[in-house]
Design a protein around this motif. Structure first.
Motif, mmCIF file in Angstrom:
data_model
loop_
_atom_site.group_PDB
_atom_site.id
_atom_site.type_symbol
_atom_site.label_atom_id
_atom_site.label_comp_id
_atom_site.label_asym_id
_atom_site.label_seq_id
_atom_site.Cartn_x
_atom_site.Cartn_y
_atom_site.Cartn_z
ATOM 1 N N ARG A 74 4.242 29.228 0.563
ATOM 2 C CA ARG A 74 4.444 29.205 -0.876
ATOM 3 C C ARG A 74 5.202 27.958 -1.320
ATOM 4 N NH1 ARG A 74 5.511 35.351 -3.042
ATOM 5 N NH2 ARG A 74 3.578 36.235 -2.230
ATOM 6 N N ARG A 75 5.583 27.141 -0.366
ATOM 7 C CA ARG A 75 6.262 25.888 -0.673
ATOM 8 C C ARG A 75 5.458 24.725 -0.115
ATOM 9 N NH1 ARG A 75 12.232 28.565 0.153
ATOM 10 N NH2 ARG A 75 12.144 29.712 -1.825
ATOM 11 N N THR A 76 5.928 23.524 -0.341
ATOM 12 C CA THR A 76 5.075 22.356 -0.110
ATOM 13 C C THR A 76 5.768 21.286 0.724
ATOM 14 O OG1 THR A 76 5.865 21.410 -2.204
ATOM 15 C CG2 THR A 76 3.800 22.673 -2.268
ATOM 16 N N LEU A 77 4.934 20.429 1.301
ATOM 17 C CA LEU A 77 5.374 19.192 1.934
ATOM 18 C C LEU A 77 4.729 18.059 1.156
ATOM 19 C CD1 LEU A 77 4.705 19.968 5.721
ATOM 20 C CD2 LEU A 77 6.762 20.485 4.403
ATOM 21 N N THR A 78 5.534 17.130 0.670
ATOM 22 C CA THR A 78 5.028 15.980 -0.064
ATOM 23 C C THR A 78 5.460 14.714 0.671
ATOM 24 O OG1 THR A 78 5.336 17.218 -2.120
ATOM 25 C CG2 THR A 78 4.871 14.877 -2.325
ATOM 26 N N PHE A 79 4.571 13.730 0.713
ATOM 27 C CA PHE A 79 4.820 12.505 1.462
ATOM 28 C C PHE A 79 4.657 11.308 0.537
ATOM 29 C CE2 PHE A 79 3.189 15.783 4.152
ATOM 30 C CZ PHE A 79 3.978 15.733 5.290
ATOM 31 N N CYS A 80 5.665 10.439 0.516
ATOM 32 C CA CYS A 80 5.605 9.178 -0.227
ATOM 33 C C CYS A 80 5.993 8.075 0.742
ATOM 34 C CB CYS A 80 6.548 9.200 -1.420
ATOM 35 S SG CYS A 80 6.134 10.434 -2.664
ATOM 36 N N SER A 81 5.051 7.216 1.040
ATOM 37 C CA SER A 81 5.285 6.207 2.063
ATOM 38 C C SER A 81 4.602 4.915 1.665
ATOM 39 C CB SER A 81 4.750 6.700 3.417
ATOM 40 O OG SER A 81 4.984 5.751 4.437
ATOM 41 N N GLY A 82 4.917 3.859 2.401
ATOM 42 C CA GLY A 82 4.274 2.573 2.197
ATOM 43 C C GLY A 82 4.316 1.769 3.472
ATOM 44 N N VAL A 83 3.581 0.666 3.499
ATOM 45 C CA VAL A 83 3.727 -0.240 4.633
ATOM 46 C C VAL A 83 5.172 -0.736 4.659
ATOM 47 C CG1 VAL A 83 2.968 -2.410 5.658
ATOM 48 C CG2 VAL A 83 1.308 -0.918 4.519
ATOM 49 N N VAL A 133 0.865 -1.183 0.000
ATOM 50 C CA VAL A 133 0.000 0.000 0.000
ATOM 51 C C VAL A 133 0.897 1.227 0.000
ATOM 52 C CG1 VAL A 133 -1.818 1.273 1.193
ATOM 53 C CG2 VAL A 133 -1.771 -1.236 1.286
ATOM 54 N N GLY A 134 0.658 2.144 -0.925
ATOM 55 C CA GLY A 134 1.467 3.356 -1.028
ATOM 56 C C GLY A 134 0.668 4.596 -0.699
ATOM 57 N N LEU A 135 1.347 5.587 -0.156
ATOM 58 C CA LEU A 135 0.748 6.887 0.164
ATOM 59 C C LEU A 135 1.422 7.968 -0.660
ATOM 60 C CD1 LEU A 135 -0.769 9.011 2.054
ATOM 61 C CD2 LEU A 135 1.315 8.975 3.427
ATOM 62 N N GLY A 177 6.640 2.838 -5.056
ATOM 63 C CA GLY A 177 5.557 2.880 -6.029
ATOM 64 C C GLY A 177 4.852 4.229 -6.057
ATOM 65 N N ALA A 178 4.694 4.858 -4.881
ATOM 66 C CA ALA A 178 4.074 6.184 -4.831
ATOM 67 C C ALA A 178 4.921 7.198 -5.582
ATOM 68 C CB ALA A 178 3.880 6.605 -3.379
ATOM 69 N N VAL A 179 6.240 7.129 -5.414
ATOM 70 C CA VAL A 179 7.138 8.014 -6.161
ATOM 71 C C VAL A 179 7.004 7.750 -7.663
ATOM 72 C CG1 VAL A 179 9.569 8.487 -6.687
ATOM 73 C CG2 VAL A 179 8.800 8.389 -4.313
ATOM 74 N N THR A 201 9.128 -3.747 -8.076
ATOM 75 C CA THR A 201 8.030 -2.844 -7.732
ATOM 76 C C THR A 201 7.400 -2.292 -8.995
ATOM 77 O OG1 THR A 201 9.136 -2.215 -5.682
ATOM 78 C CG2 THR A 201 7.382 -0.756 -6.476
ATOM 79 N N GLY A 202 6.095 -2.506 -9.155
ATOM 80 C CA GLY A 202 5.381 -1.975 -10.302
ATOM 81 C C GLY A 202 4.880 -0.558 -10.042
#
Length: 334
Positions: free
Chosen positions: A258-267, A245-247, A274-276, A315-316
């Motif tokens: 004006r800038r961001t926080l991005t999160f890419c995670s998995g179990v 499972v990816g986030l 995969g999220a990336v 990883t697909g």
């Protein structure tokens, strides 16, 4: 008008449109209603993901030249002589910025989820392996010491670093292993890994409906829990992982809006990888970004849990246009 000494380029038009909106204290929603466009259009124009049509720039010029904030777009013949002069000046300024944005190669970059139009620094922050999992080269006392040998999400970090560098040639892009200074906290931050390996993630996502928590049935991984009840878990065939499972989520950076926080995670690490890859993979990134553009009102405020296939340990990349791959979607609270 353009700031003295600034370079009119990819991000300048979006920044100027945002400045105009903020100068009147308007939300993207209220401005969208006044101009008769969707809030997603306002967001994509300000972020630099899309160029507004010339007719919309004319509407911007009319609206902001009119002075007082109104609920709709005033007719041009209602403007005073002074306001018409201001409208012409503003329209010419915005048209010049739009033309300057059409540099070779820039259009593709603007349409990339990983393009940050303000040219600000980007920090890719990974969690660290526990010492028992270090490679011998992860020991600082080793002559051939490699700091990234302690990185818990190295596949995702390497994949993302190259892509972000290519999409943001004017930005300073670095991979960091947990340690962040005061200046780093105001950059565009990309956090890889769960709160189990990357402590920044747990702190920043405390108000979300989705959290990662330990589960007795899952060793060496944290599952996704929704609203404290429903849990999303990976799939095994025997002892082999076949689906993680990816986030993928993004919110404004509270230290610099004006800038961001991005999160890419998995179990597991495959979920984060995969999220990336959902938005870096050459074959699927355009399809996946098209889905987000069509279904997410503001790409700076959204979250998505997805299925990540694992085939013979490879990883697909999830196809987000397939509903079966979208497990849960939400809009973070502002």
């Amino acid at each position: 008008m353009a700031r003295p000494g600034s370079q009119i380029g990819t991000g300048e038009l979006g920044a100027r449109l945002r400045d105009l909106r903020e100068s009147r204290g308007l939300t993207q929603l209220r401005l969208g209603r006044a101009l008769g466009v969707a809030v997603s259009s306002i967001s994509s124009w300000e972020s630099g993901a899309k160029l507004p049509p010339p007719t919309r720039l004319a509407d911007y010029a009319t609206f902001f030249a009119a002075g007082a904030v109104s609920e709709g777009l005033p007719p041009e013949n209602a403007l005073t002589g002074e306001q018409r002069e201001e409208r012409l000046r503003l329209k010419q300024e915005l048209d010049r910025m739009r033309t300057a944005s059409d540099e070779p190669g820039e259009t593709e970059a603007r349409q990339d989820f990983w393009h940050f139009p303000d040219g600000g620094p980007v920090r890719i922050v990974t969690g660290g392996l526990s010492q028992k999992h270090w490679s011998p080269l992860g020991n600082p006392g080793e002559p051939n010491f490699l700091s990234l040998a302690r990185c818990a999400d190295l596949d995702a970090a390497v994949e993302l670093f190259g892509h972000v560098r290519a999409a943001n040639p004017r930005s300073q892009v670095e991979i960091r292993l947990e340690d962040l200074g005061d200046d780093d906290l105001r950059a565009h931050l990309v956090f890889l890994g769960s709160g189990a390996t990357n402590p920044w993630v747990e702190w920043l996502t405390a108000e979300w409906p989705v959290r990662q928590v330990p589960d007795d049935g899952i060793a060496d991984g944290s599952v996704f829990e929704i609203d404290g009840e429903r849990r999303l878990t990976p799939v095994f065939r025997g002892d082999q992982l076949v689906e993680d499972v990816g986030l993928l989520a993004r919110i404004p950076n509270p230290n610099n809006l004006r800038r961001t926080l991005t999160f890419c995670s998995g179990v597991f690490t495959r979920g984060g990888f995969g999220a990336v890859r959902s938005l870096t993979d050459l074959e699927l990134r355009e399809r996946n970004l098209a889905h987000l553009n069509d279904n997410v009102a503001d790409l700076n405020r959204f979250g998505l849990l997805m299925r990540v296939p694992v085939m013979r340990h490879v990883t697909g990349t999830p196809d987000l246009q397939n509903p079966a791959n979208r497990l849960y979607e939400w809009q973070p609270r502002t």
